[in-house]
Every structure is written in C-alpha cells, then in structure tokens.
Design a protein around this motif. Structure first.
Motif, PDB file in Angstrom:
ATOM      1  N   PRO A  23     -26.484  -8.254  12.412  1.00 25.48           N
ATOM      2  CA  PRO A  23     -26.178  -7.184  11.844  1.00 25.48           C
ATOM      3  C   PRO A  23     -27.143  -5.794  12.049  1.00 25.48           C
ATOM      4  O   PRO A  23     -28.296  -6.195  12.043  1.00 25.48           O
ATOM      5  N   SER A  24     -26.870  -4.923  12.059  1.00 24.63           N
ATOM      6  CA  SER A  24     -27.655  -3.553  12.305  1.00 24.63           C
ATOM      7  C   SER A  24     -28.471  -3.502  11.150  1.00 24.63           C
ATOM      8  O   SER A  24     -27.952  -3.495  10.230  1.00 24.63           O
ATOM      9  N   CYS A  71     -24.229 -15.170  12.111  1.00 27.15           N
ATOM     10  CA  CYS A  71     -24.262 -16.343  12.894  1.00 27.15           C
ATOM     11  C   CYS A  71     -25.357 -16.584  13.869  1.00 27.15           C
ATOM     12  O   CYS A  71     -26.161 -15.497  14.120  1.00 27.15           O
ATOM     13  N   PRO A  72     -25.788 -17.585  14.316  1.00 29.73           N
ATOM     14  CA  PRO A  72     -26.974 -17.900  15.295  1.00 29.73           C
ATOM     15  C   PRO A  72     -26.847 -16.833  16.522  1.00 29.73           C
ATOM     16  O   PRO A  72     -25.727 -16.616  16.808  1.00 29.73           O
ATOM     17  N   PRO A  73     -28.062 -16.661  16.999  1.00 31.89           N
ATOM     18  CA  PRO A  73     -27.909 -15.936  18.494  1.00 31.89           C
ATOM     19  C   PRO A  73     -27.126 -16.707  19.338  1.00 31.89           C
ATOM     20  O   PRO A  73     -27.162 -17.878  19.473  1.00 31.89           O
ATOM     21  N   ASN A 120     -40.098  -5.262   6.436  1.00 32.37           N
ATOM     22  CA  ASN A 120     -39.449  -6.315   7.008  1.00 32.37           C
ATOM     23  C   ASN A 120     -39.352  -7.693   6.446  1.00 32.37           C
ATOM     24  O   ASN A 120     -40.298  -7.986   5.817  1.00 32.37           O
ATOM     25  N   VAL A 121     -38.171  -8.098   6.060  1.00 30.25           N
ATOM     26  CA  VAL A 121     -37.802  -9.383   5.435  1.00 30.25           C
ATOM     27  C   VAL A 121     -36.991 -10.153   6.315  1.00 30.25           C
ATOM     28  O   VAL A 121     -36.200  -9.606   6.928  1.00 30.25           O
ATOM     29  N   HIS A 122     -37.690 -11.398   6.497  1.00 35.14           N
ATOM     30  CA  HIS A 122     -36.933 -12.381   7.462  1.00 35.14           C
ATOM     31  C   HIS A 122     -36.303 -13.263   6.686  1.00 35.14           C
ATOM     32  O   HIS A 122     -36.894 -13.961   5.698  1.00 35.14           O
ATOM     33  N   VAL A 123     -35.124 -13.629   7.118  1.00 36.84           N
ATOM     34  CA  VAL A 123     -34.373 -14.657   6.317  1.00 36.84           C
ATOM     35  C   VAL A 123     -34.047 -15.562   7.292  1.00 36.84           C
ATOM     36  O   VAL A 123     -33.281 -15.502   8.336  1.00 36.84           O
ATOM     37  N   TRP A 161     -31.659 -20.446  12.657  1.00 35.85           N
ATOM     38  CA  TRP A 161     -32.001 -18.892  13.117  1.00 35.85           C
ATOM     39  C   TRP A 161     -32.441 -18.012  12.063  1.00 35.85           C
ATOM     40  O   TRP A 161     -32.309 -18.395  10.928  1.00 35.85           O
ATOM     41  N   THR A 162     -32.995 -16.704  12.471  1.00 36.62           N
ATOM     42  CA  THR A 162     -33.468 -15.862  11.378  1.00 36.62           C
ATOM     43  C   THR A 162     -32.678 -14.598  11.891  1.00 36.62           C
ATOM     44  O   THR A 162     -32.399 -14.260  12.732  1.00 36.62           O
ATOM     45  N   HIS A 163     -32.618 -13.674  10.734  1.00 37.49           N
ATOM     46  CA  HIS A 163     -32.423 -12.268  10.924  1.00 37.49           C
ATOM     47  C   HIS A 163     -33.225 -11.522  10.171  1.00 37.49           C
ATOM     48  O   HIS A 163     -33.879 -12.128   9.066  1.00 37.49           O
ATOM     49  N   SER A 164     -33.711 -10.385  10.582  1.00 41.42           N
ATOM     50  CA  SER A 164     -34.807  -9.412   9.916  1.00 41.42           C
ATOM     51  C   SER A 164     -34.021  -8.400   9.241  1.00 41.42           C
ATOM     52  O   SER A 164     -33.015  -7.818   9.805  1.00 41.42           O
TER      53      SER A 164
END
Length: 161
Positions: A19-20, A10-12, A34-37, A46-49
């Motif tokens: 997720p950790s 979910c977005p910030p 590092n991969v940014h999705v 939003w993005t998660h790395s």
C-alpha cells in the motif's frame, strides 16, 4: 478474514503491491515516524512500512492497516505485538518501531480491545508490552549472547597450492 488482510498486505512478488504511504502536507503537520509491521503466513514472512504522525496510537495504525474498507471488527481482530506480547491500542507511537502482526478471532479481538480501553493510564497487564522504539533496542555488544552468535566467523585463510 485472513484473505482480507493478505489482499491488503500480501508479500512481495504477489499480485498486489504494498500500500502507498500518504503524507500530510498541510501547514503545521506533525513529524512523521516510520512503523514497520512484520507479517507471517504459510511459511512466508514480509514487512510493510507505514508513516504515521508522531503521537499516533497503535489503534490509529490498526485502522490504517484495514483502510479504506475495514470494519471495527477487522480493527479489533488485529493485534500488534513486540516480544510476543500485545501493544495496547492506546500506546502512542513517537519514534520508529517494528511490530509483529497477529490476527485474532473476532470475539477475542473485541475482548482485548475492551481490556485495552479499560486499562488506559494504569499499569500494564502481564500479557501486554510497552512499545519499544528502534532507538531503544539493545546494542549488539550488550546482548547476553555468545560472541560467535553475534557475528559470523571469519572465513578460514586460503592456503596456496
């Protein structure tokens, strides 16, 4: 199905935090990348790395996106893209990269996953894209865009009253 992915990613500012990222610490562990999705839903972006072992495949990353409770159908329903085109599941991630998340209907995802498996080692289909790493992005000064689009205009000088 969208709710499953949004609950995981979910977005910030929403109820669940990002997720950790777990690191492997055993002897001989490979380098991490590092991969940014990038996600987009209902007008929010939003993005998660994620950190993955260098040489991991796109399929490995997709499995990680739905872990620990995701099914094979969930994995196949995820399409990771660059430049609006699917990155094949067998493509290796060796350097930092940014990917766009796209959710497919289960039957479409299964069909595309099967196509990826059949085409491993062959030339890419027109609707597929080789993974472009961040170090291979086109430098700003060589892009085909007018200079005014590349950098904001300088503010007008102030004139004293």
């Amino acid at each position: 199905k969208t709710a499953v992915f949004l609950a995981l990613h979910c977005p910030p500012g929403h109820a669940r935090a990002a997720p950790s990222v777990e690191r492997q610490t055993h002897a001989g562990a490979s380098a991490m990348v590092n991969v940014h999705v990038a996600f987009s839903y209902s007008g929010k972006n939003w993005t998660h790395s994620f950190q993955v072992d260098a040489g991991s495949t796109v399929l490995d990353l997709k499995e990680r996106l739905v872990a620990p409770k995701g099914s094979r159908e969930d994995v196949e329903s995820i399409e990771l893209q660059q430049l609006g085109r699917r990155i094949p599941d067998w493509e290796q991630i060796c350097e930092e990269a940014t990917l766009d998340f796209n959710l497919l209907w289960a039957e479409d995802g299964a069909k595309r996953a099967a196509e990826d498996a059949e085409t491993k080692g062959r030339p890419l289909q027109p609707d597929r894209q080789r993974l472009q790493t961040m170090s291979k992005q086109v430098p700003r000064e060589t892009r085909d865009e007018p200079p005014e689009a590349a950098a904001p205009a300088a503010p007008a000088p102030r004139i004293a009253p």
